[in-house]
Design a protein around this motif. Structure first.
Motif, PDB file in Angstrom:
ATOM      1  N   PRO A 194       7.339  -5.511  -7.309  1.00 46.92           N
ATOM      2  CA  PRO A 194       7.457  -6.612  -8.277  1.00 46.92           C
ATOM      3  C   PRO A 194       7.078  -6.199  -9.699  1.00 46.92           C
ATOM      4  CG  PRO A 194       5.510  -6.907  -6.898  1.00 46.92           C
ATOM      5  CD  PRO A 194       6.290  -5.786  -6.298  1.00 46.92           C
ATOM      6  N   LEU A 195       6.431  -5.015  -9.821  1.00 48.99           N
ATOM      7  CA  LEU A 195       6.089  -4.487 -11.155  1.00 48.99           C
ATOM      8  C   LEU A 195       6.995  -3.306 -11.495  1.00 48.99           C
ATOM      9  CD1 LEU A 195       2.207  -4.533 -10.651  1.00 48.99           C
ATOM     10  CD2 LEU A 195       3.611  -6.270 -11.784  1.00 48.99           C
ATOM     11  N   GLY A 206       5.331  -0.127 -11.674  1.00 50.54           N
ATOM     12  CA  GLY A 206       4.497   0.129 -12.854  1.00 50.54           C
ATOM     13  C   GLY A 206       5.300   0.692 -14.019  1.00 50.54           C
ATOM     14  N   ASN A 236      -6.523  -0.119  -7.629  1.00 43.96           N
ATOM     15  CA  ASN A 236      -7.587  -0.281  -8.617  1.00 43.96           C
ATOM     16  C   ASN A 236      -8.193  -1.673  -8.467  1.00 43.96           C
ATOM     17  OD1 ASN A 236      -8.224  -1.530 -11.383  1.00 43.96           O
ATOM     18  ND2 ASN A 236      -8.278   0.656 -11.841  1.00 43.96           N
ATOM     19  N   ASP A 256       0.967  -5.203   3.325  1.00 39.93           N
ATOM     20  CA  ASP A 256       2.263  -4.625   3.668  1.00 39.93           C
ATOM     21  C   ASP A 256       2.150  -3.100   3.697  1.00 39.93           C
ATOM     22  OD1 ASP A 256       5.444  -5.069   3.661  1.00 39.93           O
ATOM     23  OD2 ASP A 256       4.976  -3.314   2.421  1.00 39.93           O
ATOM     24  N   ILE A 314       4.483  -8.680  -3.001  1.00 46.15           N
ATOM     25  CA  ILE A 314       3.456  -7.744  -2.512  1.00 46.15           C
ATOM     26  C   ILE A 314       3.163  -6.612  -3.511  1.00 46.15           C
ATOM     27  CG2 ILE A 314       3.732  -8.173  -0.038  1.00 46.15           C
ATOM     28  CD1 ILE A 314       5.796  -5.783  -0.043  1.00 46.15           C
ATOM     29  N   TRP A 316      14.532   3.390  -4.644  1.00 46.61           N
ATOM     30  CA  TRP A 316      15.787   3.726  -3.970  1.00 46.61           C
ATOM     31  C   TRP A 316      16.602   2.453  -3.767  1.00 46.61           C
ATOM     32  CZ3 TRP A 316      15.250   4.610   2.007  1.00 46.61           C
ATOM     33  CH2 TRP A 316      14.374   3.670   2.558  1.00 46.61           C
ATOM     34  N   VAL A 353       0.814  -1.226   0.000  1.00 45.06           N
ATOM     35  CA  VAL A 353       0.000   0.000   0.000  1.00 45.06           C
ATOM     36  C   VAL A 353       0.849   1.278   0.000  1.00 45.06           C
ATOM     37  CG1 VAL A 353      -2.071  -1.085   0.956  1.00 45.06           C
ATOM     38  CG2 VAL A 353      -0.388  -0.095   2.520  1.00 45.06           C
ATOM     39  N   SER A 370      14.700  -4.573   5.823  1.00 46.14           N
ATOM     40  CA  SER A 370      14.366  -4.219   4.453  1.00 46.14           C
ATOM     41  C   SER A 370      15.515  -3.399   3.882  1.00 46.14           C
ATOM     42  CB  SER A 370      13.062  -3.411   4.431  1.00 46.14           C
ATOM     43  OG  SER A 370      12.758  -3.002   3.119  1.00 46.14           O
ATOM     44  N   ASN A 371      15.794  -3.622   2.634  1.00 48.88           N
ATOM     45  CA  ASN A 371      16.860  -2.884   1.943  1.00 48.88           C
ATOM     46  C   ASN A 371      18.231  -3.145   2.554  1.00 48.88           C
ATOM     47  OD1 ASN A 371      15.274  -1.302  -0.054  1.00 48.88           O
ATOM     48  ND2 ASN A 371      14.294  -0.491   1.790  1.00 48.88           N
ATOM     49  N   ARG A 385      -7.366  -4.285 -11.141  1.00 49.98           N
ATOM     50  CA  ARG A 385      -5.966  -4.745 -11.132  1.00 49.98           C
ATOM     51  C   ARG A 385      -5.640  -5.544  -9.863  1.00 49.98           C
ATOM     52  NH1 ARG A 385      -5.381   0.114 -14.125  1.00 49.98           N
ATOM     53  NH2 ARG A 385      -4.962   1.444 -12.330  1.00 49.98           N
TER      54      ARG A 385
HETATM   55  N1  LIG Z   1      10.694  -1.603   1.785  1.00 45.64           N
HETATM   56  C1  LIG Z   1      10.747  -0.668   0.851  1.00 45.64           C
HETATM   57  O1  LIG Z   1      11.665   0.142   0.796  1.00 45.64           O
HETATM   58  C2  LIG Z   1       9.670  -0.643  -0.188  1.00 45.64           C
HETATM   59  C3  LIG Z   1       9.835   0.173  -1.321  1.00 45.64           C
HETATM   60  C4  LIG Z   1       8.820   0.166  -2.270  1.00 45.64           C
HETATM   61  C5  LIG Z   1       7.701  -0.636  -2.111  1.00 45.64           C
HETATM   62  N2  LIG Z   1       7.558  -1.398  -0.983  1.00 45.64           N
HETATM   63  C6  LIG Z   1       6.355  -2.242  -0.763  1.00 45.64           C
HETATM   64  O2  LIG Z   1       6.118  -3.023  -1.927  1.00 45.64           O
HETATM   65  C7  LIG Z   1       4.829  -2.727  -2.456  1.00 45.64           C
HETATM   66  C8  LIG Z   1       4.824  -2.843  -3.966  1.00 45.64           C
HETATM   67  O3  LIG Z   1       5.778  -1.991  -4.552  1.00 45.64           O
HETATM   68  P1  LIG Z   1       5.416  -0.621  -5.296  1.00 45.64           P
HETATM   69  O4  LIG Z   1       4.171  -0.068  -4.775  1.00 45.64           O
HETATM   70  O5  LIG Z   1       6.640   0.218  -5.200  1.00 45.64           O
HETATM   71  O6  LIG Z   1       5.293  -0.993  -6.811  1.00 45.64           O
HETATM   72  P2  LIG Z   1       4.678  -2.180  -7.701  1.00 45.64           P
HETATM   73  O7  LIG Z   1       3.809  -3.049  -6.913  1.00 45.64           O
HETATM   74  O8  LIG Z   1       5.819  -2.767  -8.438  1.00 45.64           O
HETATM   75  O9  LIG Z   1       3.830  -1.341  -8.738  1.00 45.64           O
HETATM   76  C9  LIG Z   1       2.750  -0.551  -8.380  1.00 45.64           C
HETATM   77  C10 LIG Z   1       2.328   0.273  -9.586  1.00 45.64           C
HETATM   78  O10 LIG Z   1       1.911  -0.596 -10.636  1.00 45.64           O
HETATM   79  C11 LIG Z   1       0.549  -0.317 -10.980  1.00 45.64           C
HETATM   80  N3  LIG Z   1      -0.117  -1.612 -11.180  1.00 45.64           N
HETATM   81  C12 LIG Z   1      -0.526  -2.482 -10.242  1.00 45.64           C
HETATM   82  N4  LIG Z   1      -1.059  -3.572 -10.784  1.00 45.64           N
HETATM   83  C13 LIG Z   1      -1.018  -3.392 -12.122  1.00 45.64           C
HETATM   84  C14 LIG Z   1      -1.438  -4.172 -13.225  1.00 45.64           C
HETATM   85  N5  LIG Z   1      -2.019  -5.357 -13.061  1.00 45.64           N
HETATM   86  N6  LIG Z   1      -1.217  -3.682 -14.482  1.00 45.64           N
HETATM   87  C15 LIG Z   1      -0.641  -2.474 -14.654  1.00 45.64           C
HETATM   88  N7  LIG Z   1      -0.219  -1.681 -13.640  1.00 45.64           N
HETATM   89  C16 LIG Z   1      -0.402  -2.136 -12.377  1.00 45.64           C
HETATM   90  C17 LIG Z   1      -0.024   0.450  -9.819  1.00 45.64           C
HETATM   91  O11 LIG Z   1      -1.026   1.348 -10.231  1.00 45.64           O
HETATM   92  P3  LIG Z   1      -2.543   1.265  -9.675  1.00 45.64           P
HETATM   93  O12 LIG Z   1      -2.472   1.399  -8.184  1.00 45.64           O
HETATM   94  O13 LIG Z   1      -3.201   2.410 -10.339  1.00 45.64           O
HETATM   95  O14 LIG Z   1      -3.076  -0.071 -10.098  1.00 45.64           O
HETATM   96  C18 LIG Z   1       1.201   1.213  -9.313  1.00 45.64           C
HETATM   97  O15 LIG Z   1       1.406   2.374 -10.079  1.00 45.64           O
HETATM   98  C19 LIG Z   1       4.577  -1.309  -1.931  1.00 45.64           C
HETATM   99  O16 LIG Z   1       3.238  -0.921  -2.058  1.00 45.64           O
HETATM  100  C20 LIG Z   1       5.095  -1.422  -0.534  1.00 45.64           C
HETATM  101  O17 LIG Z   1       4.171  -2.094   0.277  1.00 45.64           O
HETATM  102  C21 LIG Z   1       8.547  -1.419  -0.036  1.00 45.64           C
END
Ligand SMILES: NC(=O)c1ccc[n+]([C@@H]2O[C@H](COP(=O)([O-])OP(=O)(O)OC[C@H]3O[C@@H](n4cnc5c(N)ncnc54)[C@H](OP(=O)(O)O)[C@@H]3O)[C@@H](O)[C@H]2O)c1
Length: 283
Positions: A199-200, A203, A243, A54, A238, A277, A29, A149-150, A246
């Motif tokens: 994991p994406l 995006g 949306n 998460d 995670i 980062w 989130v 983490s990291n 999605r």
């Molecule tokens: N420990 C850390 O330093 C750290 C850093 C980053 C992230 N995280 C954790 O990891 C989670 C996931 O990483 P993240 O939020 O950075 O990025 P992500 O999950 O790789 O990507 C999220 C982005 O992809 C879009 N998306 C999601 N599902 C999709 C689909 N099926 N098709 C196309 N686009 C899609 C989302 O937009 P919409 O919301 O509009 O669908 C959003 O813009 C975070 O939310 C957080 O909990 C941890």
């Protein structure tokens, strides 16, 4: 909900302590604002079958995660909630205990399932005390598991030198375009399970040309391939979405199959691409 995996903490004698079960797939989130967006995303996800969320103090949406948990009516014992100690709040033993209590208050919970240090504390001299605080939280049941983490390989080596309980997970950026075999190996060797964030690639890569044509060939979506690749590698995974469509699409990635041939193709996507980062390389 998807597969369940076990995490545990390495003890100084090489044993395992506080082993618990984790839903391998969950909802992230980060960047889900606390204007109802985060709460809705969590409710949609929980209704669809997600059981792991998460969040982090720094995301400023722990209250909405808590509201969604309450409104979902799902028994607490069926949920797995991860939150994190903000890097700039990782200042010492007492501060660690206090910040965890603050997160619990915001979430409206008596305990979290996994509490992580968001990134290696910048002040090297406090790292041991911060981890002592994390261990205290584990022993007192404020959290069922602790992790980091990291963390890079050198951070993991360092923490194992003084820990009573080693980290149960290392949450790091991992995806098709940043496969990090050396960091995954170091994480597993430390006794921790890799937890794949972004994991994406936030995006930024779901419209990648190569992935798009592969997804068409396989009759799935690009995001589903990216998520399933992480799951098949055994990482806690995670993806974030606010949306509803999605959120469901991402959960349904658990049902797709990636053949050996596809995995060989995907291995070549690695380009050391950092989408956010990278504190793993910090001192
Ligand atoms: N420990 C850390 O330093 C750290 C850093 C980053 C992230 N995280 C954790 O990891 C989670 C996931 O990483 P993240 O939020 O950075 O990025 P992500 O999950 O790789 O990507 C999220 C982005 O992809 C879009 N998306 C999601 N599902 C999709 C689909 N099926 N098709 C196309 N686009 C899609 C989302 O937009 P919409 O919301 O509009 O669908 C959003 O813009 C975070 O939310 C957080 O909990 C941890």
């Amino acid at each position: 909900m998807g597969p369940i995996i076990e995490i545990s903490h390495r003890t100084a004698d090489g044993g395992k302590s506080h082993s618990i079960k984790v839903p391998q797939f969950g909802l992230g989130v980060f960047l889900a604002p606390a204007d109802g967006t985060c709460k809705n995303a969590c409710i949609w996800a929980l209704n669809a079958g997600y059981r792991h969320i998460d969040t982090a103090a720094v995301y400023r949406n722990e209250e909405e995660v808590g509201q969604a948990i309450l409104e979902s009516g799902i028994p607490r014992s069926e949920l797995f909630i991860t939150t994190k100690l903000r890097r700039t709040d990782a200042l010492g033993y007492q501060e660690t205990l206090e910040r965890c209590d603050e997160s619990l208050n915001k979430l409206g919970l008596d305990f979290v399932d996994l509490y992580l240090i968001h990134a290696p504390p910048e002040d090297l001299s406090v790292r041991k005390d911060v981890w002592r605080g994390m261990e205290k939280l584990l022993e007192t049941g404020k959290t069922r598991a602790i992790g980091v983490s990291n963390y890079g390989p050198h951070h993991l080596e360092e923490i194992l030198q003084y820990s009573k309980y080693g980290p149960s997970v290392n949450q790091i950026e991992i995806h098709l375009w940043l496969q990090r075999p050396y960091l995954i190996k170091a994480t597993r060797e430390s006794g921790a399970v890799p937890m794949a964030y972004s994991p994406l690639a936030r995006g930024q890569k779901v419209n990648d040309e190569k992935l798009h044509s592969l997804s068409k060939k396989l009759g799935v979506t690009p995001a589903q391939i990216a998520i399933k690749w992480c799951m098949d590698k055994g990482f806690i995974t995670i993806p974030k979405s606010s949306n509803q469509k999605r959120i469901i699409e991402n959960l349904e990635s658990l049902n797709i199959e990636l053949s050996e041939e596809t995995n060989l193709i995907l291995q070549d996507y690695d380009e050391d691409y950092i989408s956010g980062w990278n504190p793993t390389v910090d001192l």
